[in-house]
Write an enzyme that holds these catalytic residues in place. Structure first.
Site, PDB file in Angstrom:
ATOM      1  N   GLN A   1       0.821  -1.202   0.000  1.00  0.00           N
ATOM      2  CA  GLN A   1       0.000   0.000   0.000  1.00  0.00           C
ATOM      3  C   GLN A   1       0.863   1.263   0.000  1.00  0.00           C
ATOM      4  O   GLN A   1       2.063   1.217   0.283  1.00  0.00           O
ATOM      5  CB  GLN A   1      -0.915   0.009   1.222  1.00  0.00           C
TER       6      GLN A   1
ATOM      7  N   TYR B   1     -11.511   6.191  19.014  1.00  0.00           N
ATOM      8  CA  TYR B   1     -11.634   5.058  18.089  1.00  0.00           C
ATOM      9  C   TYR B   1     -11.149   3.782  18.769  1.00  0.00           C
ATOM     10  O   TYR B   1     -11.842   2.755  18.791  1.00  0.00           O
ATOM     11  CB  TYR B   1     -10.821   5.331  16.819  1.00  0.00           C
TER      12      TYR B   1
ATOM     13  N   ASP C   1      -0.670   0.532  13.262  1.00  0.00           N
ATOM     14  CA  ASP C   1      -0.365   1.821  13.883  1.00  0.00           C
ATOM     15  C   ASP C   1       0.036   1.664  15.341  1.00  0.00           C
ATOM     16  O   ASP C   1       0.569   2.600  15.952  1.00  0.00           O
ATOM     17  CB  ASP C   1      -1.551   2.787  13.771  1.00  0.00           C
TER      18      ASP C   1
ATOM     19  N   GLU D   1       0.851  -8.180  11.896  1.00  0.00           N
ATOM     20  CA  GLU D   1       0.767  -7.096  10.916  1.00  0.00           C
ATOM     21  C   GLU D   1       1.644  -7.440   9.721  1.00  0.00           C
ATOM     22  O   GLU D   1       2.826  -7.764   9.873  1.00  0.00           O
ATOM     23  CB  GLU D   1       1.212  -5.777  11.539  1.00  0.00           C
TER      24      GLU D   1
ATOM     25  N   ASP E   1       1.364 -12.470   7.157  1.00  0.00           N
ATOM     26  CA  ASP E   1      -0.041 -12.552   6.765  1.00  0.00           C
ATOM     27  C   ASP E   1      -0.814 -13.176   7.928  1.00  0.00           C
ATOM     28  O   ASP E   1      -0.492 -14.286   8.365  1.00  0.00           O
ATOM     29  CB  ASP E   1      -0.147 -13.407   5.502  1.00  0.00           C
ATOM     30  N   CYS E   2      -1.818 -12.474   8.417  1.00  0.00           N
ATOM     31  CA  CYS E   2      -2.521 -12.958   9.610  1.00  0.00           C
ATOM     32  C   CYS E   2      -3.227 -14.296   9.373  1.00  0.00           C
ATOM     33  O   CYS E   2      -3.380 -15.095  10.305  1.00  0.00           O
ATOM     34  CB  CYS E   2      -3.505 -11.909  10.117  1.00  0.00           C
TER      35      CYS E   2
ATOM     36  N   ASP F   1      -8.579  -5.712  13.182  1.00  0.00           N
ATOM     37  CA  ASP F   1      -8.284  -4.304  12.885  1.00  0.00           C
ATOM     38  C   ASP F   1      -7.717  -4.226  11.468  1.00  0.00           C
ATOM     39  O   ASP F   1      -6.590  -3.798  11.250  1.00  0.00           O
ATOM     40  CB  ASP F   1      -7.296  -3.746  13.914  1.00  0.00           C
TER      41      ASP F   1
ATOM     42  N   GLU G   1     -16.895  11.662  11.240  1.00  0.00           N
ATOM     43  CA  GLU G   1     -18.190  10.995  11.158  1.00  0.00           C
ATOM     44  C   GLU G   1     -18.314   9.949  12.254  1.00  0.00           C
ATOM     45  O   GLU G   1     -17.325   9.554  12.881  1.00  0.00           O
ATOM     46  CB  GLU G   1     -18.395  10.347   9.785  1.00  0.00           C
TER      47      GLU G   1
END
Length: 368
Positions: free
Chosen positions: A152, A181, A205, A224, A259-260, A280, A356
């Protein structure tokens, strides 16, 4: 440095556009008002499309002005120019409002509206979408980090009101103002994590791991796939992740870069079970039906996670914006079709960087 686009519109009686004589007068009136605010205005071209017209002008600083009419009585005026950071705007927002008012009054308009200049093509991206794909503008003034991993595009930018903000593939993910959050995702004050075994799927994060560690769990495993996200957050998002991304293995947590799904399969074979599984990962997609690659991934994660949950364990995840009831309903329909029967509750919180209300889910296998 950016392209600045000022958008104005006003409505008139449709005959002012569809009647040839009235249309000519409207065009003259619009041009005369524009000259008052852009004295260097020069007419370049006009094109008639049925009973409507498009007129093209230029002015100072290579600005381009288009006036477009629609036969239902709508007139659009767009002013576009390039602005360096140290340059004054061609028209301030105050002058833009005055121009809007002048156009409405001169052309006997019924209603009108003007937007602040939309800024495109600059070094700093200011616009991100809501869950239901409305455009939000942020007060971003600096790009602190930008890199593209194998998975990404990763950015950390600075917002005057939100602090540092993690952006993945041009979608806002976590800011220094978003503790609510994480606390809503983990249901702080409602769930007890003391002495519990927990796995986080995603969470690069570090915010969720950092907050969970404050609850005295027995052990937390975080999986992660994108190490570059963690490295960026370790440097620029320490308000959220604290020191938990400095080390990948301690006495009470371990971070696995993988890779989870591979790790979940490994734990299933080993018979490993958890009190809490946190998903998450990706948001619920907007789609007419729950089909496609992302939905397949969501279903796979849900079903696989159920296999590593203890009988009284819980799967905790984020959903989407409250403005997307259709996608939330589709997600809930998927919960009812899992390989094991489950029951679920939901909570919500207004997330500052999302601007939002966001929905969170708590999913639990139905007791035998």
């Amino acid at each position: 440095m950016a392209i600045n686009t000022i958008l104005l519109d006003f409505s008139v009686n449709p005959s002012a556009i569809t009647n040839k004589d009235e249309r000519k007068l409207l065009q003259e009136n619009v041009e005369s008002v524009l000259l008052d605010y852009l004295p260097s205005l020069k007419f370049r071209h006009s094109l008639e499309i049925g009973d409507t017209f498009v007129s093209l002008y230029e002015a100072d600083r290579n600005s381009l002005i288009t006036v477009r009419t629609f036969d239902k009585g709508l007139v659009a005026c767009n002013i576009e120019y390039y602005k360096d950071d140290n340059e004054k705007p061609l028209l301030t927002f105050e002058l833009t409002h005055k121009l809007e008012k002048s156009l409405r009054e001169k052309c006997q308009g019924k209603r009108s509206h003007a937007f602040p200049a939309i800024k495109r093509g600059g070094i700093v991206d200011r616009y991100f979408p809501t869950a239901d794909e409305r455009i939000l503008e942020y007060d971003i003034d600096e790009v602190l980090y930008e890199e593209r991993s194998p998975y990404q595009k990763i950015q950390i930018v600075h917002s005057r009101s939100l602090g540092n903000l993690l952006v993945l593939d041009d979608l806002q993910n976590m800011s220094e103002s978003d503790l609510v959050y994480t606390e809503t995702l983990m249901q702080r004050g409602k769930e007890s994590y003391a002495g519990k075994e927990i796995i986080i799927l995603g969470g690069g994060d570090g915010a969720l791991l950092w907050e969970l560690l404050k609850e005295n769990p027995k052990f937390v495993t975080m999986v992660e796939i994108d190490e570059l996200v963690m490295k960026a957050c370790r440097k620029y998002l320490r308000t959220c992740c604290g020191t938990c991304l400095d080390e990948y293995k301690t006495d009470n947590y371990e971070i696995i870069v993988e890779d989870c799904l591979k790790i979940l399969d490994k734990f299933i074979k080993e018979g490993k079970k958890f009190d809490y599984v946190f998903g998450d990962l990706t948001d619920i997609p907007l789609s007419p039906v729950p089909q496609g690659e992302v939905w397949d991934f969501i279903r796979l994660i849900l079903n696989t996670s159920m296999r590593v949950l203890k009988p009284n364990g819980k799967y905790m995840t984020h959903g989407n914006g409250a403005s997307c009831p259709e996608s939330l309903s589709m997600f809930e329909s998927q919960l009812k079709q899992l390989s094991v029967p489950v029951q679920f509750t939901r909570d919500h919180a207004f997330v500052p960087s999302f601007m939002e209300d966001w929905i969170f889910y708590q999913v639990q296998p139905v007791p035998n």
